[in-house]
Every structure is written in structure tokens, then in C-alpha cells.
Design a protein around this motif. Sequence first.
Motif, PDB file in Angstrom:
ATOM      1  N   UNK A 115     -17.580   3.499 -17.154  1.00 58.83           N
ATOM      2  CA  UNK A 115     -17.300   2.126 -16.726  1.00 58.83           C
ATOM      3  C   UNK A 115     -16.560   2.059 -15.398  1.00 58.83           C
ATOM      4  N   UNK A 116     -15.834   3.108 -15.011  1.00 58.63           N
ATOM      5  CA  UNK A 116     -15.137   3.054 -13.723  1.00 58.63           C
ATOM      6  C   UNK A 116     -16.121   2.932 -12.564  1.00 58.63           C
ATOM      7  N   UNK A 117     -17.374   3.324 -12.804  1.00 55.40           N
ATOM      8  CA  UNK A 117     -18.378   3.192 -11.756  1.00 55.40           C
ATOM      9  C   UNK A 117     -18.573   1.753 -11.313  1.00 55.40           C
ATOM     10  N   UNK A 118     -18.373   0.788 -12.225  1.00 61.53           N
ATOM     11  CA  UNK A 118     -18.469  -0.627 -11.853  1.00 61.53           C
ATOM     12  C   UNK A 118     -17.378  -0.962 -10.842  1.00 61.53           C
ATOM     13  N   UNK A 119     -16.160  -0.519 -11.129  1.00 63.04           N
ATOM     14  CA  UNK A 119     -15.037  -0.791 -10.220  1.00 63.04           C
ATOM     15  C   UNK A 119     -15.249  -0.115  -8.869  1.00 63.04           C
ATOM     16  N   UNK A 120     -15.728   1.113  -8.879  1.00 59.31           N
ATOM     17  CA  UNK A 120     -15.967   1.822  -7.619  1.00 59.31           C
ATOM     18  C   UNK A 120     -17.026   1.108  -6.784  1.00 59.31           C
ATOM     19  N   UNK A 121     -18.056   0.595  -7.445  1.00 57.60           N
ATOM     20  CA  UNK A 121     -19.105  -0.132  -6.735  1.00 57.60           C
ATOM     21  C   UNK A 121     -18.541  -1.393  -6.098  1.00 57.60           C
ATOM     22  N   UNK A 122     -17.744  -2.160  -6.855  1.00 58.10           N
ATOM     23  CA  UNK A 122     -17.156  -3.379  -6.313  1.00 58.10           C
ATOM     24  C   UNK A 122     -16.173  -3.066  -5.181  1.00 58.10           C
ATOM     25  N   UNK A 123     -15.486  -1.931  -5.274  1.00 62.49           N
ATOM     26  CA  UNK A 123     -14.425  -1.621  -4.316  1.00 62.49           C
ATOM     27  C   UNK A 123     -14.929  -0.978  -3.034  1.00 62.49           C
ATOM     28  N   UNK A 124     -16.187  -0.524  -3.010  1.00 57.01           N
ATOM     29  CA  UNK A 124     -16.611   0.343  -1.909  1.00 57.01           C
ATOM     30  C   UNK A 124     -16.545  -0.333  -0.538  1.00 57.01           C
ATOM     31  N   UNK A 125     -16.698  -1.651  -0.465  1.00 57.98           N
ATOM     32  CA  UNK A 125     -16.637  -2.351   0.812  1.00 57.98           C
ATOM     33  C   UNK A 125     -15.341  -3.137   0.987  1.00 57.98           C
ATOM     34  N   UNK A 126     -14.389  -2.941   0.096  1.00 55.09           N
ATOM     35  CA  UNK A 126     -13.121  -3.664   0.150  1.00 55.09           C
ATOM     36  C   UNK A 126     -12.011  -2.772   0.703  1.00 55.09           C
ATOM     37  N   UNK A 127     -10.945  -3.419   1.178  1.00 50.74           N
ATOM     38  CA  UNK A 127      -9.753  -2.699   1.630  1.00 50.74           C
ATOM     39  C   UNK A 127      -8.850  -2.514   0.412  1.00 50.74           C
ATOM     40  N   UNK A 128      -8.987  -1.368  -0.236  1.00 51.29           N
ATOM     41  CA  UNK A 128      -8.303  -1.094  -1.494  1.00 51.29           C
ATOM     42  C   UNK A 128      -7.290   0.020  -1.292  1.00 51.29           C
ATOM     43  N   UNK A 129      -6.092  -0.168  -1.845  1.00 52.30           N
ATOM     44  CA  UNK A 129      -5.032   0.840  -1.774  1.00 52.30           C
ATOM     45  C   UNK A 129      -4.583   1.151  -3.193  1.00 52.30           C
ATOM     46  N   UNK A 130      -4.885   2.358  -3.677  1.00 52.45           N
ATOM     47  CA  UNK A 130      -4.424   2.798  -5.001  1.00 52.45           C
ATOM     48  C   UNK A 130      -3.127   3.579  -4.829  1.00 52.45           C
ATOM     49  N   UNK A 131      -2.501   3.941  -5.952  1.00 58.28           N
ATOM     50  CA  UNK A 131      -1.186   4.589  -5.919  1.00 58.28           C
ATOM     51  C   UNK A 131      -0.202   3.763  -5.103  1.00 58.28           C
ATOM     52  N   UNK A 132      -0.342   2.449  -5.186  1.00 59.41           N
ATOM     53  CA  UNK A 132       0.468   1.550  -4.360  1.00 59.41           C
ATOM     54  C   UNK A 132       1.157   0.547  -5.268  1.00 59.41           C
ATOM     55  N   UNK A 133       2.399   0.809  -5.602  1.00 56.70           N
ATOM     56  CA  UNK A 133       3.153  -0.054  -6.503  1.00 56.70           C
ATOM     57  C   UNK A 133       3.905  -1.111  -5.712  1.00 56.70           C
ATOM     58  N   UNK A 147       5.728  -2.685  -0.862  1.00 57.38           N
ATOM     59  CA  UNK A 147       5.446  -1.570  -1.769  1.00 57.38           C
ATOM     60  C   UNK A 147       6.509  -0.499  -1.537  1.00 57.38           C
ATOM     61  N   UNK A 148       6.354   0.623  -2.187  1.00 60.16           N
ATOM     62  CA  UNK A 148       7.383   1.659  -2.091  1.00 60.16           C
ATOM     63  C   UNK A 148       7.470   2.260  -0.698  1.00 60.16           C
ATOM     64  N   UNK A 149       6.393   2.107   0.116  1.00 62.01           N
ATOM     65  CA  UNK A 149       6.461   2.709   1.459  1.00 62.01           C
ATOM     66  C   UNK A 149       5.795   1.889   2.561  1.00 62.01           C
ATOM     67  N   UNK A 150       5.423   0.616   2.262  1.00 63.87           N
ATOM     68  CA  UNK A 150       4.744  -0.181   3.282  1.00 63.87           C
ATOM     69  C   UNK A 150       4.858  -1.657   2.942  1.00 63.87           C
ATOM     70  N   UNK A 151       4.750  -2.510   3.979  1.00 56.80           N
ATOM     71  CA  UNK A 151       4.759  -3.955   3.788  1.00 56.80           C
ATOM     72  C   UNK A 151       3.397  -4.526   4.171  1.00 56.80           C
ATOM     73  N   UNK A 152       2.981  -5.567   3.442  1.00 59.74           N
ATOM     74  CA  UNK A 152       1.725  -6.263   3.732  1.00 59.74           C
ATOM     75  C   UNK A 152       2.028  -7.756   3.838  1.00 59.74           C
ATOM     76  N   UNK A 153       1.248  -8.460   4.663  1.00 61.17           N
ATOM     77  CA  UNK A 153       1.461  -9.886   4.862  1.00 61.17           C
ATOM     78  C   UNK A 153       0.148 -10.635   4.713  1.00 61.17           C
ATOM     79  N   UNK A 154       0.206 -11.835   4.109  1.00 61.82           N
ATOM     80  CA  UNK A 154      -1.009 -12.631   3.923  1.00 61.82           C
ATOM     81  C   UNK A 154      -0.636 -14.092   3.675  1.00 61.82           C
ATOM     82  N   UNK A 155      -1.644 -14.959   3.809  1.00 64.35           N
ATOM     83  CA  UNK A 155      -1.456 -16.391   3.568  1.00 64.35           C
ATOM     84  C   UNK A 155      -1.407 -16.714   2.077  1.00 64.35           C
ATOM     85  N   UNK A 156      -2.229 -16.033   1.300  1.00 64.82           N
ATOM     86  CA  UNK A 156      -2.394 -16.330  -0.127  1.00 64.82           C
ATOM     87  C   UNK A 156      -2.153 -15.071  -0.942  1.00 64.82           C
TER      88      UNK A 156
END
Length: 336
Positions: A115-133, A147-156
Motif C-alpha cells: 500500500x505504500x506504493x500509493x503514497x509514493x505515487x502521489x508524492x513523486x511530483x510533490x515537495x515532500x520532506x520526511x523525517x521532519x518533525x 521543525x527541528x532544523x529548518x523553518x518553512x513559511x506559507x499563506x495557508x
Amino acid sequence: MLQKGDRQNKSNATCIVIGGGISGLITATVLQRQGIEVTVLDKGRGIGGRLATRRIKYSESIVGVFDYGTQYFNVEQPEFQIWVDDWLQQGVIKKWCEGFGEADGKPRYCGVNGTRGIAKYLAQDLDVHVNTKVVKVSYDKHWLVETENKHYQADMLLMSVPVPQALELLDASLIVLPLEIRFSLESISYHRCITVLALLEKPSNIPAPGGITLEDDYLVWLADNYQKGISPHGYAVTLHATSSFSDDYWNSDDAEIAYKLLSAAADYLDSAVITYQIHRWRYSLPKTFYFEPCLALLELPLVFAGDGFVAPKIEGAVLSGMAAGKLISQRFGLKS
């Protein structure tokens, strides 16, 4: 619906999705197709949440592949069927069977390679960061996500993690929700589930097509991943404990849990176990739900989604993600 990889005109809108389960990935896909810049943050080692597949290598010739979260899904709503048809066409999923025990003519689908193959397929064209709490969020005209080592900014901001985790993060961030919304979110609760991943010496005795629901004090589900077709080089069996067993033995050591659950399943396994692993799902299927497919705040550009909204399992999570994507697009003044 746009095809994967297609986009409408690029907008200046940005969104951060906390949680890389299927709801978050669906929302991110919908938004990216609208030209919205999306970043997905997930604390896990692999993307997908309970779309979880694991390999256990015992020797060069014996490797077990286990679906140890979501086992299969079916389709009730035509909106979900659109996604399923795409996954079938792309070779991501396949029909496993039409029922367990007695066929009812309704296809049950599973991942071709898990089933993880579904997630990998959906994620392949997205900006995804794992191991990111994510450890803190704050809002002042824009969201700042730390996060523990970086900041992100967004409108929503979309929170598609289990609701108790979302509330815990908001509390740690000193973000106060309106009382009515807070009470509604606190009413969403989840079952816990302990899972055993057992690699057998020989084929199991689980009846075809390789899955069985049990009415047992200890076990609720057994699945033969070899019969399912995802573990060709190992007799890999997944055992899901009941929520009552999981609550009672949550803090027990792995050896005790394995002994009790493997003993309870002995007649269906009918084989020596050559190795095993234990996984604890703190947030398994929801027990109670919010009455809408997602929840948006008027005071903040913040949306909640996931399988704790309206319906459980894969279809409910996808419909929640779609609803959140539509709502966020409308907030940005875009047609979804």
C-alpha cells in the motif's frame, strides 16, 4: 480532473501540509494542480502514514514484504473512483479479491507492491520532506512552521495528522482555538492497534484469498501477504490485535505480545515463525468522527482534514483530502 503532473496557471499562493498520510497527499496534489506551491512535512521515515509497507530480510533468498497498516480498500463514491481508476491505469494498485470468505462482487484493492506504493505515487511530483518533525507553528500574516532544523513559511496551513497530535502541536505553539471548534476536535478519538509482522517457515493456513476477519479477544485480522501477491520471496503474515488487547498490552514487552498473538493465531499460521517484528499504531481507525469532511477556521487560514472526518479508512481519508483541497483553493480565490 487534471492529469497527474498537469497544472493550471501558477499562482502566488503557498500552503504547508503537516502530515504525509493519504489525506495530506491528496490535498497537496489537488492544490499543486491549481498552481499553488505546496510543501508536505512528515515526521515518519517513509511517506504514507498507515499506507505502510515494510520489508524484513531474513536471508539472501527469504525476504518478507508486509502491509502492516491499511490492508485493502473498496470504493463507494464516484469521486473516489476517479482516483482509483488512475491508480489502476498506472499499475499502482490491483484488485485483490471480491470479499473474504463469501464474495459479494465488490472489488477490494491493494497496492501492487504494497500500500505504500500509493503514497509514493502521489508524492513523486510533490515537495515532500520526511523525517521532519514540526515542533512549533505561529501565525503573523503568514504561517511560520518550525521543525527541528529548518523553518518553512506559507499563506495557508493544513493539518492532516491525527487530531490529538494536531491539538498537541497547537497547544505547544500557544495557539488558542475557538471553544466550540476545540470541543469538536477533542471529541475525535482513535483506537490503538498492535500489529505483528511474522515471517513464516512455510505457507500459512489462512484461507484464500489471504485475509480473514476474526471475532476473537486477541485478534481482529490476519493477512497472508504471500497470497496477496506482494511478498513473493517470503511467507509474510500480518496480525492485527483487537483494540482491547492493544489497550491492555500497549506497554508490554514485544516478546510477551508476540507470544500471545502468535499463539492465538497458531491454527491459521500452521508454521514455525522464523522472525517477527512488532508495531504499535497509537492512532489506528477513528472511533468517533467530526461531522464534516474537513474543518476550516474563520479566524486563521488553518484547515484540519483526515480520516477522523466523516468516514474512516482510505475512501474517507481521500474524500476529506479532496474537500480540504477544494476549500483551500476557494480561500485563495481559485476554482477547484
